[in-house]
Scaffold this motif. Structure first.
Motif, PDB file in Angstrom:
ATOM      1  N   GLY A  16     -19.279  -9.355 -18.671  1.00  0.00           N
ATOM      2  CA  GLY A  16     -20.307 -10.192 -18.099  1.00  0.00           C
ATOM      3  C   GLY A  16     -21.178 -10.121 -16.875  1.00  0.00           C
ATOM      4  N   PHE A  17     -20.807  -9.131 -16.158  1.00  0.00           N
ATOM      5  CA  PHE A  17     -21.563  -8.702 -14.947  1.00  0.00           C
ATOM      6  C   PHE A  17     -22.838  -8.512 -14.817  1.00  0.00           C
ATOM      7  N   ASP A  18     -23.741  -8.927 -13.970  1.00  0.00           N
ATOM      8  CA  ASP A  18     -25.271  -8.420 -13.978  1.00  0.00           C
ATOM      9  C   ASP A  18     -25.487  -7.589 -12.847  1.00  0.00           C
ATOM     10  N   LYS A  19     -24.574  -7.322 -12.176  1.00  0.00           N
ATOM     11  CA  LYS A  19     -24.719  -6.431 -11.006  1.00  0.00           C
ATOM     12  C   LYS A  19     -23.778  -5.119 -10.945  1.00  0.00           C
ATOM     13  N   PRO A  20     -24.275  -4.171 -10.385  1.00  0.00           N
ATOM     14  CA  PRO A  20     -22.951  -3.001 -10.166  1.00  0.00           C
ATOM     15  C   PRO A  20     -21.605  -3.566  -9.770  1.00  0.00           C
ATOM     16  N   VAL A  21     -20.807  -3.062 -10.423  1.00  0.00           N
ATOM     17  CA  VAL A  21     -19.147  -3.769 -10.000  1.00  0.00           C
ATOM     18  C   VAL A  21     -18.298  -2.298  -9.585  1.00  0.00           C
TER      19      VAL A  21
END
Length: 105
Positions: A16-21
């Motif tokens: 569910g991430f919306d940015k680079p991790v």
């Protein structure tokens, strides 16, 4: 923050991430992951994570040392150069920046 999943099992989108991790930290010797150091880097990449930091540089615990993952990092970087190469620009092409204090009185 601690999550109740492993990035080798759940990919970036499913988490569910919306940015680079960036995964930080992972054991330099890949201990207890079920992977070799190279395999672990490749698995994180295939699960769409944006990067990884290996622990530790100096071998202060059972997670290994830089020498355990250095060859895998070099190989991974070479194989994925277009994705991981950081391109710099000369200072004269950078936009001007201004310091704005957080509190204005």
């Amino acid at each position: 923050m601690y999550w109740s999943y492993a990035p080798t099992v759940i990919d970036w989108a499913a988490a569910g991430f919306d940015k680079p991790v960036v995964i930080g930290e992972l054991p330099a010797n890949a201990a207890d992951t079920g992977y070799t150091p190279a395999g672990l880097l490749n698995k994180l990449h295939s699960n769409c994570y944006g990067g990884a930091w290996a622990w530790s540089y100096d071998g202060v615990d059972g997670a290994g040392r830089w020498s355990d993952i250095a060859a895998a990092m070099k190989s991974f970087t070479s194989a994925n150069a277009a994705e991981v190469r950081i391109v710099t620009r000369p200072a004269e092409t950078l936009p001007p920046r201004a310091y704005l204090p957080l509190v204005v009185r």
